[in-house]
Design a protein around this motif. Sequence first.
Motif, short mmCIF file in Angstrom:
data_model
loop_
_atom_site.label_atom_id
_atom_site.label_comp_id
_atom_site.label_asym_id
_atom_site.label_seq_id
_atom_site.Cartn_x
_atom_site.Cartn_y
_atom_site.Cartn_z
N ARG A 96 -3.37 9.00 13.80
CA ARG A 96 -3.73 10.31 13.75
C ARG A 96 -4.93 10.63 13.05
N VAL A 97 -5.62 9.56 12.36
CA VAL A 97 -6.54 9.75 11.44
C VAL A 97 -7.89 9.76 12.00
N GLY A 98 -7.99 9.76 13.67
CA GLY A 98 -9.26 9.66 13.91
C GLY A 98 -9.54 8.26 14.66
N GLU A 99 -10.78 8.55 15.62
CA GLU A 99 -11.11 7.23 16.40
C GLU A 99 -11.60 5.98 15.26
N GLY A 100 -11.13 4.90 15.65
CA GLY A 100 -11.50 3.76 14.70
C GLY A 100 -10.97 3.64 13.42
N ALA A 101 -9.69 4.40 13.27
CA ALA A 101 -8.96 4.28 11.96
C ALA A 101 -7.74 4.20 12.46
N ARG A 102 -6.69 3.96 11.09
CA ARG A 102 -5.45 4.05 11.10
C ARG A 102 -4.87 4.49 9.80
N GLU A 103 -3.77 4.97 9.89
CA GLU A 103 -3.12 5.45 8.54
C GLU A 103 -1.97 4.59 8.58
N ILE A 104 -1.97 4.09 7.18
CA ILE A 104 -0.44 3.02 7.11
C ILE A 104 0.61 3.98 6.39
N GLY A 105 1.71 4.25 6.84
CA GLY A 105 2.75 4.95 6.29
C GLY A 105 4.09 3.70 5.94
N TYR A 106 4.40 4.13 4.75
CA TYR A 106 5.70 2.81 4.60
C TYR A 106 6.82 3.69 3.75
N TRP A 107 8.11 3.08 4.02
CA TRP A 107 9.07 3.61 2.99
C TRP A 107 10.05 2.24 2.84
N ILE A 108 10.74 2.08 1.79
CA ILE A 108 11.62 0.90 1.45
C ILE A 108 12.89 1.66 1.18
N ALA A 109 13.91 1.10 1.71
CA ALA A 109 15.50 1.37 1.18
C ALA A 109 15.60 1.25 -0.18
N ALA A 110 16.32 2.27 -0.79
CA ALA A 110 16.25 2.29 -2.34
C ALA A 110 17.07 0.84 -2.90
N GLU A 111 17.76 0.26 -2.17
CA GLU A 111 18.48 -1.01 -2.54
C GLU A 111 17.39 -2.17 -2.70
N HIS A 112 16.22 -1.92 -2.04
CA HIS A 112 15.36 -2.77 -2.09
C HIS A 112 13.88 -2.47 -2.75
N ALA A 113 13.62 -1.47 -3.26
CA ALA A 113 12.85 -0.75 -3.96
C ALA A 113 12.47 -1.61 -5.25
N GLN A 115 10.46 -4.15 -5.65
CA GLN A 115 10.66 -5.64 -5.24
C GLN A 115 9.09 -6.03 -4.81
N GLY A 116 8.30 -5.20 -4.54
CA GLY A 116 6.89 -5.46 -4.03
C GLY A 116 7.00 -5.56 -2.52
N LEU A 117 8.00 -5.22 -1.91
CA LEU A 117 7.87 -5.19 -0.25
C LEU A 117 6.85 -4.21 0.25
N ALA A 118 6.72 -3.17 -0.33
CA ALA A 118 5.92 -2.17 0.26
C ALA A 118 4.24 -2.72 0.18
N THR A 119 4.16 -3.21 -0.96
CA THR A 119 2.89 -3.85 -1.05
C THR A 119 2.63 -5.12 -0.04
N GLU A 120 3.52 -5.87 0.27
CA GLU A 120 3.69 -7.13 1.11
C GLU A 120 3.37 -6.43 2.77
N VAL A 121 4.18 -5.53 2.94
CA VAL A 121 4.10 -4.87 4.38
C VAL A 121 2.69 -3.91 4.58
N ALA A 122 2.33 -3.33 3.73
CA ALA A 122 1.05 -2.55 3.90
C ALA A 122 -0.23 -3.44 3.86
N ALA A 123 -0.20 -4.63 3.24
CA ALA A 123 -0.99 -5.65 3.24
C ALA A 123 -0.98 -6.35 4.76
N ALA A 124 0.07 -6.67 5.09
CA ALA A 124 -0.08 -7.18 6.45
C ALA A 124 -0.50 -6.30 7.50
N LEU A 125 -0.08 -5.08 7.51
CA LEU A 125 -0.46 -4.20 8.33
C LEU A 125 -2.02 -3.60 8.19
N THR A 126 -2.44 -3.89 7.18
CA THR A 126 -3.95 -3.61 6.99
C THR A 126 -4.74 -4.84 7.52
#
Length: 209
Positions: A96-113, A115-126
Amino acid sequence: MTPNSSGPAYTIQTPRTLIRCWSPADAARALRAIESSLDHLHPWMDWARNYPMSVAQQAAVLRRFRGLFDLGQDFTYAVVDRSGMEVLGGSGLHPRVGEGAREIGYWIAAEHAGQGLATEVAAALTRVAFELEGVRRVEIHCDPRNVRSVAVARKLGFTHEGTLRKRLMAPDGVYRDIMLWTLLAEDYRASPAAASNLEAFDVLGQKLL
């Protein structure tokens, strides 16, 4: 870098997670993760206002996610544990941010917040966005008050381009500021995201990365 002709990554394995296309069969697990985290999600996620909902309603949401994924129009992912049995959160690579681009969104369940999971996931998707999809730019948008999301962008070497004032309405009905963070293709190799430990697979289970 050029896009991979095999299509998007349907499954991505990181050291602690599986990031995969949602299935309607995930509905009950998704509901448990979301509805146990509503206090945690409400300040930042507009979609959390739609809950509670029934398993059938959640399945319909996930069917829509899967349909858009299969059509190559939007890529919303489940984040589950390595056994595949517990939903840890959700993420996405959104065009949704234009041609040749991606926006990464993320949420982590409260029980697992926290612990660095959002960083691990966002890094992988990047990494997937740059190395498989061949994009020129990846963005992260977040509320300045959401210190955990801000920390993810900083850790991965994204640049704070600016803050858009009173741009989006928050779940409490108040217009909120949005921080815009970007990582460009020419800066990607020097970013921590480039060292993300992952394996990525297409819809047939064939390895992409």
